[in-house]
Motif scaffolding. Structure first.
Motif, mmCIF file in Angstrom:
data_model
loop_
_atom_site.group_PDB
_atom_site.id
_atom_site.type_symbol
_atom_site.label_atom_id
_atom_site.label_comp_id
_atom_site.label_asym_id
_atom_site.label_seq_id
_atom_site.Cartn_x
_atom_site.Cartn_y
_atom_site.Cartn_z
ATOM 1 N N GLU A 31 14.575 -6.577 -10.054
ATOM 2 C CA GLU A 31 14.667 -5.126 -10.171
ATOM 3 C C GLU A 31 15.660 -4.579 -9.146
ATOM 4 O O GLU A 31 15.724 -5.077 -8.026
ATOM 5 N N PRO A 34 14.547 0.216 -5.187
ATOM 6 C CA PRO A 34 13.695 1.289 -5.688
ATOM 7 C C PRO A 34 14.156 2.673 -5.262
ATOM 8 O O PRO A 34 14.746 2.852 -4.205
ATOM 9 N N TRP A 44 -2.282 0.178 -9.382
ATOM 10 C CA TRP A 44 -2.263 -1.120 -8.717
ATOM 11 C C TRP A 44 -3.514 -1.927 -9.054
ATOM 12 O O TRP A 44 -4.591 -1.386 -9.238
ATOM 13 N N ARG A 61 5.372 -1.009 -13.518
ATOM 14 C CA ARG A 61 6.056 0.253 -13.277
ATOM 15 C C ARG A 61 6.370 0.940 -14.600
ATOM 16 O O ARG A 61 6.864 0.308 -15.513
ATOM 17 N N ALA A 73 8.271 -4.190 -16.104
ATOM 18 C CA ALA A 73 8.759 -4.165 -14.721
ATOM 19 C C ALA A 73 7.555 -4.298 -13.799
ATOM 20 O O ALA A 73 6.664 -3.454 -13.809
ATOM 21 N N GLU A 75 5.890 -4.735 -9.961
ATOM 22 C CA GLU A 75 6.090 -4.480 -8.540
ATOM 23 C C GLU A 75 4.917 -5.078 -7.785
ATOM 24 O O GLU A 75 3.775 -4.973 -8.226
ATOM 25 N N GLU A 77 3.029 -5.806 -3.819
ATOM 26 C CA GLU A 77 2.926 -5.554 -2.383
ATOM 27 C C GLU A 77 2.125 -6.690 -1.768
ATOM 28 O O GLU A 77 1.179 -7.184 -2.386
ATOM 29 N N ASP A 113 11.504 -11.722 -4.009
ATOM 30 C CA ASP A 113 11.659 -10.331 -4.447
ATOM 31 C C ASP A 113 10.331 -9.762 -4.918
ATOM 32 O O ASP A 113 9.617 -10.397 -5.687
ATOM 33 N N THR A 114 10.031 -8.544 -4.485
ATOM 34 C CA THR A 114 8.758 -7.905 -4.841
ATOM 35 C C THR A 114 8.859 -7.048 -6.095
ATOM 36 O O THR A 114 7.887 -6.402 -6.477
ATOM 37 N N ARG A 115 10.009 -7.022 -6.721
ATOM 38 C CA ARG A 115 10.183 -6.293 -7.977
ATOM 39 C C ARG A 115 10.906 -7.223 -8.953
ATOM 40 O O ARG A 115 11.977 -7.721 -8.652
ATOM 41 N N ARG A 117 11.674 -7.834 -13.353
ATOM 42 C CA ARG A 117 11.623 -7.246 -14.688
ATOM 43 C C ARG A 117 11.736 -8.358 -15.717
ATOM 44 O O ARG A 117 12.631 -9.186 -15.653
#
Length: 151
Positions: A31, A34, A44, A61, A73, A75, A77, A113-115, A117
């Motif tokens: 992604e 942000p 979440w 997302r 997509a 995301e 944490e 990577d935390t995002r 798609r």
């Protein structure tokens, strides 16, 4: 080895790789950076992992908009861990790890990577799982599971 034998091996390997890629008809993309937003906490998953250890949570997302484009997509944490590529010495005693994303039965995507798609999804229901792995590939958290329905 004769050149024809090498050529036959190359063709066979290329064919097998093509079959593997075709068996999973989606594309995973990192992604872009942000846009600052404050996501509602209801989107979440619950925190996965013990409160005094590594934890992970995930969300889809803008689920409806992306689903209409045959995309999901994700995301993520994390807490109490550095997401990093392998380095010889741990930084400040904090555990290091990587994220493993998997769509249905497709090959997993391992990244820091935390995002991420997933694109070109086929219509129907799909399951996405995310987990934090140690640099030795052992599970550090339980799986966070997301479900998306593509029209």
């Amino acid at each position: 080895m004769p050149a024809t034998f090498k050529s036959a091996i190359f063709k066979s390997a290329t064919f097998l790789i093509s079959l593997l890629l075709l068996s999973c008809s989606c594309i995973a993309q990192i992604e872009p950076a942000p846009v600052p937003e404050v996501p509602p906490t209801a989107d979440w998953t619950l925190w996965q992992g013990q409160p005094d250890s590594v934890q992970l949570r995930a969300r889809l997302r803008d689920e409806a908009t992306y689903a209409a484009q045959h995309t999901a997509a994700v995301e993520v944490e994390v807490q109490k861990i550095w997401l990093t590529r392998p380095v010889p010495v741990p930084q400040g005693g904090i555990q290091q790890g990587i994220l493993r994303y998997q769509l249905d039965q497709c090959p997993p995507v391992v990244t820091t990577d935390t995002r991420l798609r997933f694109e070109q999804l086929s219509p129907g229901s799909h399951t996405i799982t995310v987990v934090v792995l140690g640099l030795d590939h052992r599970l550090l958290t339980p799986f966070a599971t997301l479900h998306v329905k593509i029209p």
